[in-house]
Motif scaffolding. Structure first.
Motif, PDB file in Angstrom:
ATOM      1  N   SER A  34      52.400  44.710 -36.507  1.00 21.54           N
ATOM      2  CA  SER A  34      51.993  45.165 -35.171  1.00 21.54           C
ATOM      3  C   SER A  34      50.486  45.323 -35.085  1.00 21.54           C
ATOM      4  O   SER A  34      49.875  44.967 -34.072  1.00 21.54           O
ATOM      5  N   SER A  37      48.909  41.897 -34.556  1.00 23.00           N
ATOM      6  CA  SER A  37      48.921  41.348 -33.205  1.00 23.00           C
ATOM      7  C   SER A  37      48.065  42.187 -32.266  1.00 23.00           C
ATOM      8  O   SER A  37      47.510  41.667 -31.307  1.00 23.00           O
ATOM      9  N   SER A  61      52.829  42.955 -29.477  1.00 21.52           N
ATOM     10  CA  SER A  61      52.749  44.233 -30.168  1.00 21.52           C
ATOM     11  C   SER A  61      53.617  45.307 -29.531  1.00 21.52           C
ATOM     12  O   SER A  61      53.865  46.321 -30.162  1.00 21.52           O
ATOM     13  N   THR A  65      57.544  44.714 -31.763  1.00 26.16           N
ATOM     14  CA  THR A  65      57.518  45.826 -32.711  1.00 26.16           C
ATOM     15  C   THR A  65      58.691  46.766 -32.493  1.00 26.16           C
ATOM     16  O   THR A  65      59.385  47.159 -33.439  1.00 26.16           O
TER      17      THR A  65
END
Lengths: 81, 241
Positions: A34, A37, A61, A65
């Motif tokens: 995460s 990104s 993200s 995630t």
């Protein structure tokens, strides 16, 4: 100036990607992915592509995630009843 | 040893790519040094946002939107189809039933209270993004994904929460059919699929750019309901309906 920041962020992204592969706990791995990104969102903004940045922030993200975390929460360890 | 060889291979490939791309003789210009004046994108920019023209071609302030929805509207319809097929595959392959999966970890108080505040804000921002898709960055796909992520938050925080699957199915079907109907109107009345037949208005206003904002709202609703359906299907189990 801004190009230097972009290069530095690129190197931190590579670092986080390596940590996502190498970390022992799955939750840490998801958080590092995460972070990767999230940093790519900053890179897209530096490259003046706000459309792509918004899409990456939401899907890459945010949604991915939480879906990963979500799947991890429902999973059971092998051997656990 | 295996990792070392893999890293060496990666760095070698990266070195060759970068040394070829940034060679002085290559056609690939350095970042930020491309001359845009002679390329075709400059023509599209001039056609769209030139205020001296009596009728700007698409009239949306965001050039990316007019490329995605006007010039390449058929592509966007194809992307919607891909998403629809993947949602259908999830619904068919998973053993979807009525019973909801319960997490091992109970949602705690902070999560519950925080989600109650933040879900509304995320929903409003998502709707804002696809309504203003022709004025600001963003559009149908990110807005729909935001709506789906608020549904996901509700699922995480509340053990008993179950979305109304029927309503989402109806919303998805209606918006998908409306996009195709608007495209067919353009095809039969103006000779091209998804033709922008409404008046384009003044650049920068909310009611401008003709068909573009309507299409983006429909795309946003479709993407949002599809992704919410996928999330709902992932979290139900039990064979019998």
């Amino acid at each position: 100036m801004i190009e230097t920041i972009g290069v530095i962020i690129g190197f931190i992204m590579i670092l986080f990607a390596l940590m996502a592969i190498e970390s022992k706990k799955l939750l840490n791995s998801i958080i590092f992915l995460s972070m990767t990104s999230l940093l790519s969102v900053v890179e897209f903004i530096i490259m003046k592509a706000p459309d792509v940045a918004i899409t990456q922030a939401v899907i890459g993200s945010g949604l991915m995630t939480s879906l990963f975390v979500f799947t991890l929460m429902t999973m059971k360890k092998s051997g656990e009843k | 040893m295996k990792k070392f060889v893999a890293a060496l291979l990666t760095f070698t490939v990266a070195f060759f790519i970068f040394s070829l791309l940034y060679d002085s003789q290559s056609f690939f210009p350095k970042y930020g040094e491309k001359d845009l004046n002679n390329t075709i994108s400059q023509r599209y920019l001039e056609k769209n946002t030139d205020e001296t023209r009596p009728y700007p071609e698409s009239g949306s302030a965001n050039i990316v939107t007019s490329v995605v929805v006007n010039y390449r509207g058929f592509d966007t319809l194809g992307e919607l189809t891909v998403l629809f097929i993947s949602a259908m595959g999830v619904a068919l392959l998973l053993n979807v039933g009525k019973e909801r999966i319960v997490f091992r970890v109970k949602p705690n108080f902070i999560l519950k209270a925080g989600v109650r505040i933040i879900t509304g804000i995320i929903l409003i921002v998502g709707i804002y993004i696809f309504v203003h898709g022709h004025l600001t960055p963003g559009g149908g796909f990110p807005g729909g994904a935001m709506i789906a992520s608020s549904v996901l938050l509700m699922y995480i925080s509340d053990d008993k929460f179950k979305e109304k699957m029927k309503a989402f199915n109806v919303l998805e079907g209606t918006s998908g059919v409306l996009v195709i109907v608007l495209g067919l109107i353009g095809l039969f009345a103006f000779n091209s699929f998804l033709y922008n037949f409404l008046p384009s208005g003044e650049i920068g206003h909310l009611f401008s750019a003709g068909l573009t904002p309507i299409l983006y709202v429909l795309i946003g609703l479709k993407v949002g309901s599809e992704l919410s359906n996928i999330i709902g299907n992932f979290l139900t189990q039990g064979g019998e309906e």
